[in-house]
Design a protein around this motif. Structure first.
Motif, PDB file in Angstrom:
ATOM      1  N   ASP A  53       7.485  -5.794  23.595  1.00  0.00           N
ATOM      2  CA  ASP A  53       6.730  -4.794  24.602  1.00  0.00           C
ATOM      3  C   ASP A  53       7.764  -3.677  24.702  1.00  0.00           C
ATOM      4  O   ASP A  53       9.107  -4.199  25.082  1.00  0.00           O
ATOM      5  N   THR A  54       7.412  -2.551  24.685  1.00  0.00           N
ATOM      6  CA  THR A  54       8.252  -1.613  25.355  1.00  0.00           C
ATOM      7  C   THR A  54       7.660  -0.798  26.421  1.00  0.00           C
ATOM      8  O   THR A  54       6.333  -0.555  26.489  1.00  0.00           O
ATOM      9  N   ILE A  55       8.166  -0.512  27.564  1.00  0.00           N
ATOM     10  CA  ILE A  55       7.724  -0.144  28.835  1.00  0.00           C
ATOM     11  C   ILE A  55       8.392   1.259  29.345  1.00  0.00           C
ATOM     12  O   ILE A  55       9.276   1.653  28.687  1.00  0.00           O
ATOM     13  N   ASN A  56       7.529   1.731  30.404  1.00  0.00           N
ATOM     14  CA  ASN A  56       7.990   3.066  30.721  1.00  0.00           C
ATOM     15  C   ASN A  56       9.010   2.583  32.001  1.00  0.00           C
ATOM     16  O   ASN A  56       8.272   2.133  32.974  1.00  0.00           O
ATOM     17  N   PRO A  57      10.351   2.839  32.062  1.00  0.00           N
ATOM     18  CA  PRO A  57      11.100   2.177  33.240  1.00  0.00           C
ATOM     19  C   PRO A  57      10.905   3.008  34.481  1.00  0.00           C
ATOM     20  O   PRO A  57      11.150   2.324  35.598  1.00  0.00           O
ATOM     21  N   ALA A  58      10.183   4.102  34.521  1.00  0.00           N
ATOM     22  CA  ALA A  58       9.624   4.789  35.766  1.00  0.00           C
ATOM     23  C   ALA A  58       8.307   4.216  36.458  1.00  0.00           C
ATOM     24  O   ALA A  58       8.266   4.398  37.617  1.00  0.00           O
ATOM     25  N   LEU A 121       9.278   9.171  28.482  1.00  0.00           N
ATOM     26  CA  LEU A 121       8.248   8.065  28.831  1.00  0.00           C
ATOM     27  C   LEU A 121       8.951   6.812  28.384  1.00  0.00           C
ATOM     28  O   LEU A 121       8.905   5.814  29.421  1.00  0.00           O
ATOM     29  N   ASP A 122       9.668   6.587  27.411  1.00  0.00           N
ATOM     30  CA  ASP A 122      10.209   5.431  27.041  1.00  0.00           C
ATOM     31  C   ASP A 122      11.426   4.844  27.596  1.00  0.00           C
ATOM     32  O   ASP A 122      11.817   3.835  27.756  1.00  0.00           O
ATOM     33  N   GLY A 123      12.085   6.008  28.101  1.00  0.00           N
ATOM     34  CA  GLY A 123      13.528   5.990  28.430  1.00  0.00           C
ATOM     35  C   GLY A 123      13.777   6.172  29.738  1.00  0.00           C
ATOM     36  O   GLY A 123      14.788   5.788  30.350  1.00  0.00           O
ATOM     37  N   GLU A 200      15.992  -1.793  21.778  1.00  0.00           N
ATOM     38  CA  GLU A 200      14.747  -2.407  22.041  1.00  0.00           C
ATOM     39  C   GLU A 200      13.765  -1.611  23.226  1.00  0.00           C
ATOM     40  O   GLU A 200      12.928  -1.928  23.529  1.00  0.00           O
ATOM     41  N   THR A 201      14.843  -1.262  24.254  1.00  0.00           N
ATOM     42  CA  THR A 201      13.916  -0.682  25.325  1.00  0.00           C
ATOM     43  C   THR A 201      13.471   0.768  24.868  1.00  0.00           C
ATOM     44  O   THR A 201      12.684   1.524  25.917  1.00  0.00           O
ATOM     45  N   THR A 202      14.170   1.435  23.757  1.00  0.00           N
ATOM     46  CA  THR A 202      13.504   2.796  23.459  1.00  0.00           C
ATOM     47  C   THR A 202      13.356   3.050  22.153  1.00  0.00           C
ATOM     48  O   THR A 202      13.964   3.815  21.338  1.00  0.00           O
ATOM     49  N   PRO A 203      12.453   2.327  21.521  1.00  0.00           N
ATOM     50  CA  PRO A 203      12.237   2.247  20.120  1.00  0.00           C
ATOM     51  C   PRO A 203      11.160   3.534  19.693  1.00  0.00           C
ATOM     52  O   PRO A 203      11.109   3.783  18.487  1.00  0.00           O
TER      53      PRO A 203
HETATM   54 MG    MG Z   1      10.839   1.819  26.969  1.00  0.00          MG
END
Ligand code: MG
Ligand code: NAI
Length: 491
Positions: A53-58, A121-123, A200-203
């Motif tokens: 999974d990649t998440i929105n860190p906010a 959104l991703d980073g 991996e956190t911002t693909p």
């Molecule tokens: Mg992310």
């Protein structure tokens, strides 16, 4: 105007203003529920059969699940890149190659809004930065290197420049799309083919770039974009049929890569960490310098390898600088990265937030004086208050180690020689900043500071024409400019 009076009114004004939220719309961005690997011009299911999974860190909400490439997937991508190199890309006239790079640049401009929104959104970086800094620089980078593609013989006269072959490129999460552009554009312009892995956190923006590359009709296999974490990166580094490794990330992984390629004929460029000195002399324009300090360390939450994370202030102006700096920190808006008012967005990951907290605790334990913004942080997501430490000793870990967050270590100095010695006393050597009215002082310092990039009376300014890279543990090789071509060529 009397300085004190002006300052008080400014402070009052900022303290009493609460900006109404100005959220950027998400409607321009489409994010699929799942992404596969971009290999040989097609999105393909991973042989690993695994996704992450990649998440929105906010918000900590899941955005998408993304394929996790294993060694067999990396091999497939490397073979596609090799075939494309042998059969198509290395045979294509340079000016034809350039057309594809120009096309990619224009398509990025056309979809700039979508890229900016997905990057944020991703980073977690503020939408203002993604929109006004990252994405325009990305397009400019492709435009700039497109221009070089058919002029390599002029760039390297009488040296018969030849591409290396297949480039394996591994990039970090702090400027995800910009780092993809820094890697892909010069590789293509010099006639190489590519296997690129985003962090991996911002693909997601790299995968969006894959969509553009597909639409641009770039020949299949010239650019392959595969996702995964450290193991995937290691499989790229260790693949026998990759000719060049370009890496941006931590010094620890940089060292692993250097060991892995020792004894092979792979070429390597490493762009690693930093602990830059931002130096303010008493004759500097103080208000601009304070903006430069803020921009140097709080820009992109301090997730910047060249961040001005060590501040050196000449003793005679220390009080004034500190007062203005603290006032300015009080006005920084920390929170929702999608809000156009936001100055400081979300920390990229829970893990990175923990690293930053660890260093703040170390600073407190070392007995340093701490000052932090009085802002309230959102309840969900990963956020950190803009923080600074004063009374910092040279030996303090806060002054020596890369924190990669919004934490500033402040020291004072009296003379040029003293500050040069202190500034150079670090294992890193990526960047520095000098603030003074005197050109002679700028020249004196720029020749004596051991840093790859030195800004004078500004900070964190980037341009595709200007080479970027470090000394010592900050890595080697240059990206950007003419120098950035050389690292993808045999000359
Ligand atoms: Mg992310
Ligand atoms: P990292 O160096 O682990 O990650 C960067 C990239 O390398 C990612 O794509 C990752 O998947 C890949 N990678 C990880 N292990 C690998 C391996 N063994 N072989 C090949 N590729 C590998 O950085 P991380 O853990 O995300 O951040 C740790 C620290 O590194 C940060 O706190 C910061 O100090 C520094 N950093 C510096 C950056 C820079 O721009 N110079 C960027 C990101 C982090």
């Amino acid at each position: 105007m009397a300085k004190a009076a002006k300052n008080n009114t400014l402070k009052l004004k900022f303290d009493t203003i609460n900006y109404a939220p100005a959220p950027e719309s998400k409607s321009s961005a489409t994010i699929d529920a799942q992404y596969d690997l971009f290999i040989n011009g097609k999105f393909e299911k991973p042989l690993s059969k695994k996704y992450f999974d990649t998440i929105n860190p906010a918000t900590e909400e899941k955005l998408s699940s993304v394929a996790e490439a294993n060694a067999a997937d990396v091999d497939k991508a490397a073979k596609a890149a090799r075939t494309a190199y042998d059969k198509v890309w290395s045979k294509m006239p340079a000016k034809e190659r350039a057309k594809y790079i120009y096309r990619i640049a224009r398509m990025i401009q056309e979809r700039a809004r979508e890229f900016a929104v997905i990057e944020t959104l991703d980073g977690g970086k503020p939408i203002r930065e993604s929109r006004d800094i990252d994405v325009p620089l990305v397009a400019n980078h492709f435009f700039y290197y497109a221009g070089w593609a058919d002029k390599l013989a002029y760039a390297f006269p009488n040296r018969n420049p030849k591409p290396l072959g297949v480039a394996g490129q591994i990039i970090p999460w702090n400027f995800p799309l910009l780092m993809a552009a820094w890697k892909i554009a010069p590789a293509l312009a010099t006639g190489n083919t590519v296997v690129l892995k985003p962090a991996e956190t911002t693909p997601l923006t790299a995968l969006k770039l894959a969509e553009i590359i597909q639409e641009s009709d770039l020949p299949p296999g010239v650019v392959n974009i595969i996702t995964g974490a450290g193991a995937t990166g290691a499989a790229i580094v260790n693949h026998p049929d990759i000719n060049k490794i370009a890496f941006t990330g931590s010094t620890d992984v940089g060292k692993i890569i250097q060991r892995a390629v020792a004894g092979t004929d792979k070429k390597v460029t490493l762009e690693l960490g930093g602990k830059a000195a931002n130096i303010i002399f008493e004759d500097a324009p103080i208000d601009q310098a304070v903006e430069g300090i803020i921009n140097g360390i709080y820009f992109n939450q301090g997730h910047v390898c060249c961040a001005g994370s060590r501040l050196f202030v000449q003793e005679s102006i220390y009080k004034e600088v500190m007062r203005k700096l603290k006032d300015r920190i009080a006005t920084l808006i920390v929170g929702d990265p999608m809000d156009k008012n936001t100055d400081v967005g979300a920390i990229n990951s829970k893990q990175q937030l923990e690293t930053i907290h660890k260093y703040i605790t170390i600073g407190k334990k070392e007995g340093l004086e701490i000052f932090e913004s009085s802002c309230t942080l959102p309840k969900k997501g990963f956020f950190c208050k803009p923080t600074l430490f004063t009374n910092v000793a040279q030996s303090s870990r806060i002054a020596q180690e890369e924190i990669f967050g919004p934490v500033l270590a402040i020291q004072t100095f009296r003379t040029d020689d003293e500050v040069i010695e202190k500034a150079n006393n670090t294992p890193y050597g990526l960047s520095a900043g000098v603030w003074t009215d005197k050109g002679s002082k700028i020249f004196n310092l720029t020749t004596k500071l051991r840093a790859g990039v030195i800004w004078a009376n500004t900070y964190n300014k980037f341009d595709p024409t200007s080479p970027f890279g470090g000394y010592k543990e900050s890595g080697f090789g240059r990206e950007g400019g003419l120098q950035g071509l050389g690292t993808y060529l045999n000359v």
